[in-house]
Design an enzyme around this catalytic site. Structure first.
Site, short mmCIF file in Angstrom:
data_model
loop_
_atom_site.label_atom_id
_atom_site.label_comp_id
_atom_site.label_asym_id
_atom_site.label_seq_id
_atom_site.Cartn_x
_atom_site.Cartn_y
_atom_site.Cartn_z
N HIS A 18 4.00 18.28 0.98
CA HIS A 18 4.67 17.88 2.20
C HIS A 18 5.09 16.49 2.24
O HIS A 18 4.76 15.82 1.20
CB HIS A 18 3.62 18.36 3.27
CG HIS A 18 2.37 17.55 3.32
ND1 HIS A 18 2.14 16.19 3.45
CD2 HIS A 18 1.22 18.07 2.93
CE1 HIS A 18 0.86 15.81 3.31
NE2 HIS A 18 0.28 16.86 3.12
N HIS A 21 2.68 13.81 0.89
CA HIS A 21 2.45 13.60 -0.76
C HIS A 21 3.73 12.63 -1.37
O HIS A 21 3.66 12.07 -2.09
CB HIS A 21 2.43 14.85 -1.37
CG HIS A 21 1.35 15.88 -0.92
ND1 HIS A 21 1.58 17.19 -0.20
CD2 HIS A 21 0.00 15.61 -1.05
CE1 HIS A 21 0.39 17.57 -0.13
NE2 HIS A 21 -0.58 16.80 -0.43
N CYS A 128 -17.82 20.63 1.83
CA CYS A 128 -16.47 21.17 2.39
C CYS A 128 -15.61 21.26 1.31
O CYS A 128 -15.40 20.66 0.61
CB CYS A 128 -16.02 20.08 3.39
SG CYS A 128 -14.24 20.50 3.84
N CYS A 131 -12.16 19.33 1.48
CA CYS A 131 -12.29 18.00 1.01
C CYS A 131 -12.76 17.88 -0.69
O CYS A 131 -12.67 16.89 -1.35
CB CYS A 131 -13.24 17.14 1.69
SG CYS A 131 -12.93 16.79 3.58
N CYS A 145 -16.21 19.87 9.54
CA CYS A 145 -15.36 18.75 8.96
C CYS A 145 -14.17 18.40 9.66
O CYS A 145 -13.47 19.28 10.08
CB CYS A 145 -15.06 19.37 7.49
SG CYS A 145 -13.96 18.06 6.71
N HIS A 148 -10.73 19.22 8.11
CA HIS A 148 -10.44 20.50 8.02
C HIS A 148 -10.68 21.51 9.06
O HIS A 148 -10.36 22.50 9.14
CB HIS A 148 -10.89 21.00 6.65
CG HIS A 148 -10.23 20.15 5.35
ND1 HIS A 148 -10.83 19.25 4.79
CD2 HIS A 148 -8.82 20.43 4.65
CE1 HIS A 148 -10.03 18.82 4.02
NE2 HIS A 148 -8.97 19.46 3.98
N LYS A 297 -1.63 13.55 11.71
CA LYS A 297 -1.62 13.52 10.31
C LYS A 297 -0.93 14.67 9.73
O LYS A 297 -1.11 15.90 10.23
CB LYS A 297 -3.04 13.49 9.63
CG LYS A 297 -2.85 13.35 8.15
CD LYS A 297 -4.42 13.52 7.66
CE LYS A 297 -4.13 13.71 5.85
NZ LYS A 297 -5.44 14.20 5.38
N LYS A 300 -1.29 20.49 5.84
CA LYS A 300 -1.25 22.00 5.52
C LYS A 300 -2.39 22.40 6.79
O LYS A 300 -2.03 23.32 7.49
CB LYS A 300 -1.78 22.39 4.39
CG LYS A 300 -1.36 23.79 3.99
CD LYS A 300 -1.86 24.18 2.48
CE LYS A 300 -1.72 25.75 2.39
NZ LYS A 300 -2.19 26.18 1.20
N1 MSP Z 1 -6.69 15.89 -5.67
C1 MSP Z 1 -7.06 14.67 -4.77
C2 MSP Z 1 -6.83 13.48 -5.39
C3 MSP Z 1 -7.46 13.32 -6.82
S1 MSP Z 1 -7.08 11.62 -7.48
C4 MSP Z 1 -7.85 11.60 -8.79
C5 MSP Z 1 -6.45 15.06 -3.59
N2 MSP Z 1 -5.11 15.72 -3.65
S2 MSP Z 1 -4.10 15.72 -2.35
O1 MSP Z 1 -3.35 16.73 -2.75
O2 MSP Z 1 -5.08 15.99 -1.02
O3 MSP Z 1 -3.48 14.43 -2.12
C6 MSP Z 1 -4.16 13.31 -1.58
C7 MSP Z 1 -3.10 12.21 -1.47
O4 MSP Z 1 -1.79 12.61 -0.95
C8 MSP Z 1 -3.36 10.88 -0.69
O5 MSP Z 1 -4.17 10.22 -1.15
C9 MSP Z 1 -1.85 10.48 -0.28
O6 MSP Z 1 -1.67 9.69 -1.77
C10 MSP Z 1 -1.11 11.41 -0.44
N3 MSP Z 1 -1.06 11.97 1.08
C11 MSP Z 1 -1.36 13.54 1.65
N4 MSP Z 1 -1.29 13.53 2.97
C12 MSP Z 1 -0.84 12.24 3.42
C13 MSP Z 1 -0.10 11.85 4.65
N5 MSP Z 1 -0.15 12.45 5.75
N6 MSP Z 1 0.13 10.47 4.74
C14 MSP Z 1 0.23 9.70 3.49
N7 MSP Z 1 -0.17 10.12 2.31
C15 MSP Z 1 -0.72 11.67 2.10
O7 MSP Z 1 -6.97 14.54 -2.48
#
Ligand code: MSP
Length: 508
Positions: A18, A21, A128, A131, A145, A148, A297, A300
């Protein structure tokens, strides 16, 4: 110049990409492209985190082996940087053999460090799956949590633990000695208070899981997904280039970008694990806020996914990059909306920048038959306008001020538009005695736009290239080009096609 290594978190392979990311990937690419423009040895890493328990669960539901399932779904993540025009130097998968081998070696190094940092104990507590993290009652809201909206599971198993508690003193020393270790400062304070509050040892393995990296001295257990995933930042360097170990070149010159949701893992657990394994800690971590959509935020589990690929289809990668960089001050939480994207596309990209190029090229074509005379004047308004731009943008980007640096370029774009109005070339063109004045104005507009195009390369790579091509100047985007008066004579300049065409035309 010290090399520049920048990373995004590795994204859970089973989630849907999304715009949140895409946000981190865009930010990392802006920083990496900019450093390359400055001639710095740069490496940009992104990729996927595959060993989440969710992967095994969904695979089982679909009757697939976890690896087979991961192989089927990783493509969208690999495609994401390319579609965003992000030039990552490597895409890591945590199921890569090179990564698996490295994680085993990394954990073994901790076990063998002579400090008894890894020990066996029973873990009993809440977990969780969303997370992929252990929770305490204090982390929950109404038993759920809060991330989620889901009840954590009770887990009781014998695991291998990492003695994080032993690292409290060294971590505090690190934060004291390096006030810029974590930026922005308020995030460093947040990490510091967490460390000061006392650190709990944590489990680095899981029992009875079919999917993950086996613990080398106890293959019945697999590495806990975070103890596996964090290590990617180092493991990738050992096999990204065949026959080369890039650790010497890029470690510890790394800048980790991440959002605040995973601050503790990165700013506390990761440096402690590195110290325990005998590695240097990262150079810096930059923690940005959440990109909010209508103040919620984007995620998903909240059901307000904005598919970045759909947005790219509609508006183009440049516009999505621009909107992400510009809507929310990088580092802060802030709101963005798809209406805002459309608005910026039309007003700023279409009018401010696109029209400036169309008008400038059309005037050179019309009044000078496409031939530009090289008549720089270092005392001109445009020379003054663009003079400090290179240093200003570089300083801001060194400090991760993506939003501020883009605004700085935009001040020049607006200044050039004012210059068109104030100098009214269409009036000069009517007066044969003002030929030289007209040449000067046209030169300054072309040169000003060239400077803007080079300065925008990191933000709007496609538009930057198109502008340089339309102006018939060199496609070189080295940072030295962000200086006044470097355009030579140019010929065959034609009225440029719209850079950011009207959307009703584009989507028809
Ligand atoms: N797999 C773990 C990270 C491991 S790193 C060694 C994880 N993955 S995640 O798919 O949930 O991605 C998290 C990251 O995605 C966040 O730290 C950020 O960089 C980005 N973001 C996810 N949602 C976001 C927003 N709504 N806004 C900004 N960044 C976001 O956690």
């Amino acid at each position: 110049m010290e090399p520049y290594y920048v990373t995004t978190p590795i994204y859970y392979v089973n989630s849907t990409p999304h715009i949140g990311h895409a946000y981190t990937t865009i930010a990392a690419d802006i920083l990496a492209r900019h450093q390359r423009q400055r001639g710095r040895d740069t490496f940009f890493l992104t990729g996927v985190d595959e060993h989440a328990s969710k992967v095994a669960r969904v695979a089982a539901e679909q009757g697939l082996a976890p690896q087979e399932y991961a192989d089927r779904i990783e493509g969208v993540w690999r495609e994401l940087p390319a579609r965003l025009l992000a030039e990552n130097d490597f895409f890591i998968r945590t199921s890569d053999d090179g990564h698996k081998r490295f994680v085993q070696d990394f954990l073994q190094r901790i076990r063998d460090n002579g400090r008894d940092d890894i020990y066996q104990d029973v873990y009993a507590g809440l977990y969780c799956v969303g997370c992929e993290a252990f929770k305490t009652e204090a982390d929950l809201v109404d038993g759920l949590c809060p991330e989620h909206d889901r009840e954590p599971e009770w887990i009781e198993e014998t695991n291998w633990f990492f003695r994080l508690s032993a690292y409290q003193g060294r971590l505090l020393q690190l934060y004291d000695a390096r006030p810029d270790f974590v930026l922005p400062r308020f995030r460093a304070n947040e990490a510091r208070s967490f460390i000061e509050g006392g650190l709990q040892d944590f489990s680095i393995s899981r029992a009875g899981q079919p999917w993950g990296i086996p613990i080398p001295w106890d293959p019945d257990q697999v590495a806990y997904v975070w103890a596996d995933a964090l290590v990617n930042y180092l493991s990738a360097l050992t096999y990204a280039r065949e026959g080369e170990d890039l650790r010497e070149r890029y470690w510890p010159s790394v800048r980790h970008l991440l959002a605040k949701d995973i601050l503790r893992f990165h700013c506390v657990y990761w440096p402690a694990l590195l110290l325990a394994a005998g590695y240097d800690v990262p150079h810096q971590l930059f923690v940005h806020g959440w990109l909010l959509l209508d103040d919620r935020k984007i995620s998903k589990s909240r059901g307000n996914i904005v598919d970045p690929l759909d947005l790219i289809d509609l508006y183009g990668a440049d516009a999505v990059r621009f909107w992400c960089a510009r809507s929310v001050s990088f580092g802060q939480d802030g709101s963005a909306s798809v209406d805002g994207l459309r608005d910026r596309y039309e007003r700023e990209l279409g009018n401010d920048l696109g029209n400036l190029l169309s008008r400038t090229t059309a005037m050179v074509a019309r009044y000078r038959d496409g031939e530009l005379r090289a008549v720089p004047d270092p005392a001109s308004d445009v020379a003054r306008l663009v003079g400090p731009l290179g240093a200003d943008v570089a300083d801001r980007l060194d400090a991760y001020d993506i939003t501020g640096s883009l605004e700085r370029v935009w001040e020049v774009v607006r200044g050039l538009n004012r210059h068109v109005e104030a100098s009214a070339p269409w009036q000069l063109a009517k007066d044969a005695e003002r030929e030289q004045e007209l040449d000067r104005v046209l030169y300054d507009l072309v040169d000003g736009l060239r400077v803007v195009a080079v300065a925008l390369h990191a933000f709007l790579p496609a538009a930057s290239e198109q502008i340089l091509a339309a102006l018939r100047v060199s496609p070189d985007v080295s940072w030295a080009g962000v200086a006044y008066g470097l355009t030579g004579t140019a010929s065959k300049i034609e009225a440029a096609a719209p850079l950011f065409p009207r959307l009703d035309v584009q989507t028809a």
